[in-house]
Design a protein around this motif. Structure first.
Motif, short mmCIF file in Angstrom:
data_model
loop_
_atom_site.label_atom_id
_atom_site.label_comp_id
_atom_site.label_asym_id
_atom_site.label_seq_id
_atom_site.Cartn_x
_atom_site.Cartn_y
_atom_site.Cartn_z
N ARG A 188 0.81 -1.21 0.00
CA ARG A 188 0.00 0.00 0.00
C ARG A 188 0.85 1.27 0.00
N LEU A 189 2.11 1.10 -0.32
CA LEU A 189 3.00 2.26 -0.44
C LEU A 189 2.71 2.99 -1.76
N PRO A 190 2.58 4.32 -1.76
CA PRO A 190 2.31 5.03 -3.02
C PRO A 190 3.48 4.90 -3.99
N PRO A 191 3.22 5.04 -5.29
CA PRO A 191 4.26 4.84 -6.30
C PRO A 191 5.51 5.68 -6.07
N GLU A 192 5.35 6.95 -5.69
CA GLU A 192 6.49 7.85 -5.56
C GLU A 192 7.42 7.48 -4.41
N LYS A 193 6.95 6.58 -3.52
CA LYS A 193 7.80 6.17 -2.40
C LYS A 193 8.40 4.79 -2.58
N ARG A 194 8.21 4.21 -3.73
CA ARG A 194 8.73 2.86 -3.95
C ARG A 194 10.13 2.86 -4.57
N ASN A 195 10.57 3.97 -5.11
CA ASN A 195 11.88 4.08 -5.76
C ASN A 195 12.04 3.05 -6.88
N PHE A 196 10.98 2.95 -7.68
CA PHE A 196 11.02 2.05 -8.84
C PHE A 196 11.09 2.89 -10.11
#
Length: 352
Positions: free
Chosen positions: A69-77
């Motif tokens: 449930r981590l937002p995309p901008e915090k995944r470092n992908f």
């Protein structure tokens, strides 16, 4: 624990279920491809990994931490889209620099990192051009550089080469594999192109109808498919329906179907079966094989010449058509030619 753990992911859109208990482990630095036909769920799974779609149930772990449930901008992908999504008003340099500026890095570090990426994707002399001044392959490399410049933990590729012609796709597959090996970043690629998947991947997850039906190396998928779907989807196969009975010599079983019989040493227990036989495991000859091989008398129905070899369609048994590759250096068998298809029983595979 593996670097990425996909655990029992289910995805619903209303009452329609798109993913069914999908699980897979991905090691750090691995190149994994999600392969399947349209509608198999591979892009849905990629969107869930990226954070663009929420899971309905299940979880995704990265280094043991739940990021479901981590937002995309915090995944470092990093993500490379099918359409590249480059900024048309920016130069190549500025396109690649954009993720670093968003992260408020210093000018010197930005210049250093962008220069290194331009060198890696062999576009240093195009740094000041706009995307419209580049070929499709060059644009794809800019998108790749932009996705890698901030050193992501994971790179997701959404059919990035589908819009390119075949020769360029093959060239870029080589380049992408070399970049992966140079950087050691974990790559997850989505494609419906089996040749692309087999050429580039350490492991391939074959998907169908929202499930991973087999997850293995290209070699194991090709030589040891677990289901009829995988055998048919990966490479070219002859799939022959029939029955398995006991009573052969030294405990052998007999596969029978469409007027052909194949004695085999196997502990296969199911009465109904499919025999898989790859075209390259059969020889097309004018004489039957000697002892220890299976020989099927047949008639050439059609042939396709490819320079280094020919692909024949041969009618055998009760009218069954078998595909077989044959040498074509000195000529090919004519339509209507009477031939024998010879193969070793151990080169075939029984599937339920």
């Amino acid at each position: 624990m593996a670097f990425i753990e996909i655990q029992n992911i289910n995805k619903f859109y209303g009452e329609a279920q798109a993913l069914f208990d999908v699980s897979a482990s991905i090691e750090k630095g691995e190149f994994v491809t999600l392969l399947g036909p349209s509608g198999s769920g591979k892009t849905t799974l990629l969107k869930i990994l990226a954070g663009f779609e929420p899971v309905s149930s299940g979880q995704i772990l990265m280094d043991g931490r739940d990021i479901s449930r981590l937002p995309p901008e915090k995944r470092n992908f990093g993500l490379v889209f099918q359409g590249y999504a480059l900024f048309p008003h920016m130069t190549v340099f500025n396109n690649i620099a954009y993720p670093l500026r968003v992260r408020r890095m210093g000018k010197e570090e930005i210049a250093t990192r962008v220069a290194a990426m331009l060198d890696l994707v062999q576009l240093s002399k195009f740094a000041h051009r706009k995307p419209s001044e580049l070929s499709g392959g060059q644009q794809q490399r800019v998108a790749l550089a932009r996705a890698l410049v901030f050193k992501p933990d994971l790179l997701l590729l959404d059919e990035p080469m589908s819009a390119l012609d075949k020769k360029l796709r093959v060239d870029l597959q080589e380049e992408l594999r070399e970049i992966h090996q140079t950087l050691g970043t974990t790559f997850i690629n989505v494609t419906h192109d089996q040749e692309e998947a087999m050429h580039m991947s350490d492991r391939i997850a074959v998907m169908n109808q929202g499930r991973i039906v087999q997850y293995a190396t290209a070699f194991d998928l090709y030589r040891h498919p677990k289901t009829r779907f995988v055998a048919d989807f990966i490479g070219k196969s002859n799939l022959i329906e029939g029955e398995v009975t006991k009573g052969g010599v030294d405990g052998e079983i007999i596969f029978s179907g469409h007027g052909i019989r194949v004695p085999m040493k196997s502990d296969f227990a199911t009465a109904q079966a499919t025999l898989m036989l790859r075209p390259e495991d059969i020889s097309i000859d004018l004489q039957p094989a000697g002892q220890g091989q299976v020989s099927l008398a047949g008639e050439v129905v059609n042939s396709t010449y490819s320079g280094d070899r020919a692909l024949y369609s041969v009618r055998v048994g009760d009218g069954l058509l078998i595909s077989v590759y044959g040498a074509a250096r000195t000529g090919i068998h004519a339509n209507g030619a009477q031939v024998f298809l010879n193969f070793r029983a151990e080169d075939s595979l029984l599937l339920p």
